[in-house]
Design a protein around this motif. Sequence first.
Motif, PDB file in Angstrom:
ATOM      1  N   TYR A 111       0.804  -1.260  -0.078  1.00  0.00           N
ATOM      2  CA  TYR A 111      -0.087  -0.093   0.073  1.00  0.00           C
ATOM      3  C   TYR A 111       0.938   1.254  -0.116  1.00  0.00           C
ATOM      4  CZ  TYR A 111      -3.492  -3.136   1.161  1.00  0.00           C
ATOM      5  OH  TYR A 111      -4.189  -4.460   0.989  1.00  0.00           O
ATOM      6  N   GLY A 112       0.392   2.286  -0.481  1.00  0.00           N
ATOM      7  CA  GLY A 112       1.150   3.555  -0.687  1.00  0.00           C
ATOM      8  C   GLY A 112       0.491   4.502   0.010  1.00  0.00           C
ATOM      9  N   LEU A 113       1.008   5.262   0.811  1.00  0.00           N
ATOM     10  CA  LEU A 113       0.667   6.805   1.389  1.00  0.00           C
ATOM     11  C   LEU A 113       1.511   7.652   1.147  1.00  0.00           C
ATOM     12  CD1 LEU A 113      -1.182   7.924   3.625  1.00  0.00           C
ATOM     13  CD2 LEU A 113       0.346   6.997   5.410  1.00  0.00           C
ATOM     14  N   THR A 114       1.103   8.520   0.510  1.00  0.00           N
ATOM     15  CA  THR A 114       1.866   9.661  -0.282  1.00  0.00           C
ATOM     16  C   THR A 114       1.432  10.844   0.150  1.00  0.00           C
ATOM     17  OG1 THR A 114       3.266  10.257  -2.191  1.00  0.00           O
ATOM     18  CG2 THR A 114       1.025   9.375  -2.290  1.00  0.00           C
ATOM     19  N   ASN A 115       2.415  12.032   0.298  1.00  0.00           N
ATOM     20  CA  ASN A 115       1.987  13.328   0.297  1.00  0.00           C
ATOM     21  C   ASN A 115       2.329  13.808  -1.115  1.00  0.00           C
ATOM     22  OD1 ASN A 115       1.489  13.358   3.009  1.00  0.00           O
ATOM     23  ND2 ASN A 115       3.261  14.685   3.589  1.00  0.00           N
ATOM     24  N   TRP A 116       1.403  14.061  -1.831  1.00  0.00           N
ATOM     25  CA  TRP A 116       1.337  14.277  -3.514  1.00  0.00           C
ATOM     26  C   TRP A 116       0.059  15.248  -3.648  1.00  0.00           C
ATOM     27  CZ3 TRP A 116       4.800  10.896  -6.009  1.00  0.00           C
ATOM     28  CH2 TRP A 116       5.295  11.470  -7.102  1.00  0.00           C
ATOM     29  N   LEU A 128       1.497  -2.115  -8.861  1.00  0.00           N
ATOM     30  CA  LEU A 128       1.905  -3.185  -7.789  1.00  0.00           C
ATOM     31  C   LEU A 128       1.384  -2.846  -6.463  1.00  0.00           C
ATOM     32  CD1 LEU A 128       5.932  -3.317  -8.741  1.00  0.00           C
ATOM     33  CD2 LEU A 128       3.965  -5.033  -9.177  1.00  0.00           C
ATOM     34  N   PHE A 129       0.827  -1.527  -6.378  1.00  0.00           N
ATOM     35  CA  PHE A 129       0.240  -1.473  -5.179  1.00  0.00           C
ATOM     36  C   PHE A 129      -1.318  -1.932  -5.117  1.00  0.00           C
ATOM     37  CE2 PHE A 129       3.581   1.511  -5.225  1.00  0.00           C
ATOM     38  CZ  PHE A 129       4.149   1.485  -3.794  1.00  0.00           C
ATOM     39  N   ASP A 130      -1.714  -2.485  -4.070  1.00  0.00           N
ATOM     40  CA  ASP A 130      -3.061  -3.028  -3.587  1.00  0.00           C
ATOM     41  C   ASP A 130      -3.954  -1.866  -3.282  1.00  0.00           C
ATOM     42  OD1 ASP A 130      -2.595  -5.942  -3.729  1.00  0.00           O
ATOM     43  OD2 ASP A 130      -1.018  -5.539  -2.552  1.00  0.00           O
ATOM     44  N   GLY A 131      -3.188  -0.570  -3.063  1.00  0.00           N
ATOM     45  CA  GLY A 131      -4.155   0.513  -2.744  1.00  0.00           C
ATOM     46  C   GLY A 131      -2.853   1.583  -2.469  1.00  0.00           C
ATOM     47  N   ILE A 132      -3.507   3.011  -2.763  1.00  0.00           N
ATOM     48  CA  ILE A 132      -2.851   4.249  -2.376  1.00  0.00           C
ATOM     49  C   ILE A 132      -3.653   5.145  -1.963  1.00  0.00           C
ATOM     50  CG2 ILE A 132      -1.272   5.894  -3.525  1.00  0.00           C
ATOM     51  CD1 ILE A 132      -0.751   4.091  -5.793  1.00  0.00           C
ATOM     52  N   VAL A 133      -3.219   5.912  -0.871  1.00  0.00           N
ATOM     53  CA  VAL A 133      -4.028   6.983  -0.401  1.00  0.00           C
ATOM     54  C   VAL A 133      -3.284   8.367  -0.511  1.00  0.00           C
ATOM     55  CG1 VAL A 133      -4.403   8.182   1.649  1.00  0.00           C
ATOM     56  CG2 VAL A 133      -4.709   5.603   1.498  1.00  0.00           C
ATOM     57  N   ILE A 134      -3.625   9.122  -1.396  1.00  0.00           N
ATOM     58  CA  ILE A 134      -3.014  10.338  -1.845  1.00  0.00           C
ATOM     59  C   ILE A 134      -3.228  11.264  -1.088  1.00  0.00           C
ATOM     60  CG2 ILE A 134      -2.481  11.592  -3.834  1.00  0.00           C
ATOM     61  CD1 ILE A 134      -3.476   8.915  -5.424  1.00  0.00           C
ATOM     62  N   SER A 135      -2.480  12.056  -0.437  1.00  0.00           N
ATOM     63  CA  SER A 135      -2.770  13.103   0.497  1.00  0.00           C
ATOM     64  C   SER A 135      -3.766  14.446  -0.356  1.00  0.00           C
ATOM     65  CB  SER A 135      -1.501  13.963   1.281  1.00  0.00           C
ATOM     66  OG  SER A 135      -0.921  14.384  -0.120  1.00  0.00           O
ATOM     67  N   MET A 166      -5.498  16.019   3.546  1.00  0.00           N
ATOM     68  CA  MET A 166      -4.576  15.673   4.776  1.00  0.00           C
ATOM     69  C   MET A 166      -3.366  15.306   4.333  1.00  0.00           C
ATOM     70  SD  MET A 166      -6.752  13.067   7.132  1.00  0.00           S
ATOM     71  CE  MET A 166      -8.087  12.372   6.173  1.00  0.00           C
ATOM     72  N   ILE A 167      -2.302  15.374   5.247  1.00  0.00           N
ATOM     73  CA  ILE A 167      -0.942  15.072   4.825  1.00  0.00           C
ATOM     74  C   ILE A 167      -0.439  14.457   6.133  1.00  0.00           C
ATOM     75  CG2 ILE A 167      -0.511  16.724   2.894  1.00  0.00           C
ATOM     76  CD1 ILE A 167       1.017  18.404   5.192  1.00  0.00           C
ATOM     77  N   LYS A 168       0.727  13.617   5.813  1.00  0.00           N
ATOM     78  CA  LYS A 168       1.572  12.808   6.785  1.00  0.00           C
ATOM     79  C   LYS A 168       2.359  14.166   7.468  1.00  0.00           C
ATOM     80  CE  LYS A 168       3.437  10.481   3.626  1.00  0.00           C
ATOM     81  NZ  LYS A 168       4.321   9.633   2.886  1.00  0.00           N
ATOM     82  N   PRO A 169       2.595  14.184   8.605  1.00  0.00           N
ATOM     83  CA  PRO A 169       2.473  13.183   9.537  1.00  0.00           C
ATOM     84  C   PRO A 169       1.180  13.251  10.277  1.00  0.00           C
ATOM     85  CG  PRO A 169       3.930  14.867  10.359  1.00  0.00           C
ATOM     86  CD  PRO A 169       3.271  15.393   9.080  1.00  0.00           C
ATOM     87  N   ASP A 170       0.145  13.745  10.009  1.00  0.00           N
ATOM     88  CA  ASP A 170      -1.314  13.875  10.531  1.00  0.00           C
ATOM     89  C   ASP A 170      -1.430  12.315  10.786  1.00  0.00           C
ATOM     90  OD1 ASP A 170      -3.962  14.089  11.295  1.00  0.00           O
ATOM     91  OD2 ASP A 170      -4.212  15.768  10.008  1.00  0.00           O
ATOM     92  N   LYS A 171      -1.745  11.979  12.081  1.00  0.00           N
ATOM     93  CA  LYS A 171      -1.988  10.647  12.170  1.00  0.00           C
ATOM     94  C   LYS A 171      -3.565  10.112  11.579  1.00  0.00           C
ATOM     95  CE  LYS A 171       0.817   9.855  16.096  1.00  0.00           C
ATOM     96  NZ  LYS A 171       0.779  10.009  17.568  1.00  0.00           N
ATOM     97  N   LYS A 172      -4.358  10.981  11.470  1.00  0.00           N
ATOM     98  CA  LYS A 172      -5.503  10.986  10.662  1.00  0.00           C
ATOM     99  C   LYS A 172      -5.445  10.223   9.221  1.00  0.00           C
ATOM    100  CE  LYS A 172      -8.128  14.460  12.991  1.00  0.00           C
ATOM    101  NZ  LYS A 172      -8.690  15.819  13.030  1.00  0.00           N
ATOM    102  N   ILE A 173      -4.369  10.527   8.598  1.00  0.00           N
ATOM    103  CA  ILE A 173      -4.122  10.035   7.299  1.00  0.00           C
ATOM    104  C   ILE A 173      -3.781   8.449   7.338  1.00  0.00           C
ATOM    105  CG2 ILE A 173      -1.892  10.804   6.694  1.00  0.00           C
ATOM    106  CD1 ILE A 173      -3.153  11.231   3.701  1.00  0.00           C
ATOM    107  N   PHE A 174      -2.936   8.442   8.333  1.00  0.00           N
ATOM    108  CA  PHE A 174      -2.616   6.954   8.682  1.00  0.00           C
ATOM    109  C   PHE A 174      -3.703   6.026   8.752  1.00  0.00           C
ATOM    110  CE2 PHE A 174       1.612   9.349   9.335  1.00  0.00           C
ATOM    111  CZ  PHE A 174       2.366   8.424   8.792  1.00  0.00           C
ATOM    112  N   GLU A 175      -4.721   6.571   9.947  1.00  0.00           N
ATOM    113  CA  GLU A 175      -6.080   5.961  10.160  1.00  0.00           C
ATOM    114  C   GLU A 175      -6.723   5.893   9.116  1.00  0.00           C
ATOM    115  OE1 GLU A 175      -7.311   8.711  13.324  1.00  0.00           O
ATOM    116  OE2 GLU A 175      -5.895   8.047  14.847  1.00  0.00           O
ATOM    117  N   LEU A 176      -6.975   6.477   8.178  1.00  0.00           N
ATOM    118  CA  LEU A 176      -7.799   6.494   7.106  1.00  0.00           C
ATOM    119  C   LEU A 176      -7.000   5.153   6.056  1.00  0.00           C
ATOM    120  CD1 LEU A 176      -9.799   7.614   4.899  1.00  0.00           C
ATOM    121  CD2 LEU A 176      -8.002   8.712   3.820  1.00  0.00           C
TER     122      LEU A 176
END
Length: 187
Positions: free
Chosen positions: A92-97, A114-121, A126-136
């Motif tokens: 999984y991708g978690l990116t500030n973009w 190749l990613f099974d899912g990607i979360v794009i800020s 919302m952006i990393k390091p905000d824990k809400k985006i990790f939780e999402l």
Amino acid sequence: MIDWNPRYMYRDEFEEISEMEYFLKEVCTDDWNLQQDKGRSLAEATRILQDEFPEHAVKIQLYYDQWEKMVKGDIPQNVALLQKLKEKYKLYGLTNWSAETFPIVFRQYAFFQLFDGIVISGVEKMIKPDKKIFELMLERYHLKAENALFIDDNVKNIQAAKEMGFATIHVLEKTDLERELHALGLI
């Protein structure tokens, strides 16, 4: 995964490196760019900065008009590791973009498939390091932090992930990611 740096484009726009560094430190700053990663439109961001620094209006316009020149390419050794990891794990991708620039690289680089899912800020506003985006990300993909590895080059993002229970690898310029993954028994 991607080697992006505004200097790749701007080095041809300034006669002196010191002028370019001043421009990137004082005008088109990392904090300004991060607001687009947080969801602000490129047009609004450009207008705001041009209003604040009219003497740099032309070079500010180039930031997103010539954005693709800031992408040198993928990082081959990391893409190869991604392919190895995909054989055994879900990725999984978690990116500030920015929501507007991410589709450009997504279309251009096949490894994103190749990613099974990607979360794009920029999409999530919302952006990393905000824990809400990790939780999402955890909620969306039914993941548990204690069963996941988070890899990032930003120490603040690494700290946030650690606080949430992720195993982490902080990638620095000299980091041998393959060795780090091997040490964790993942490859």
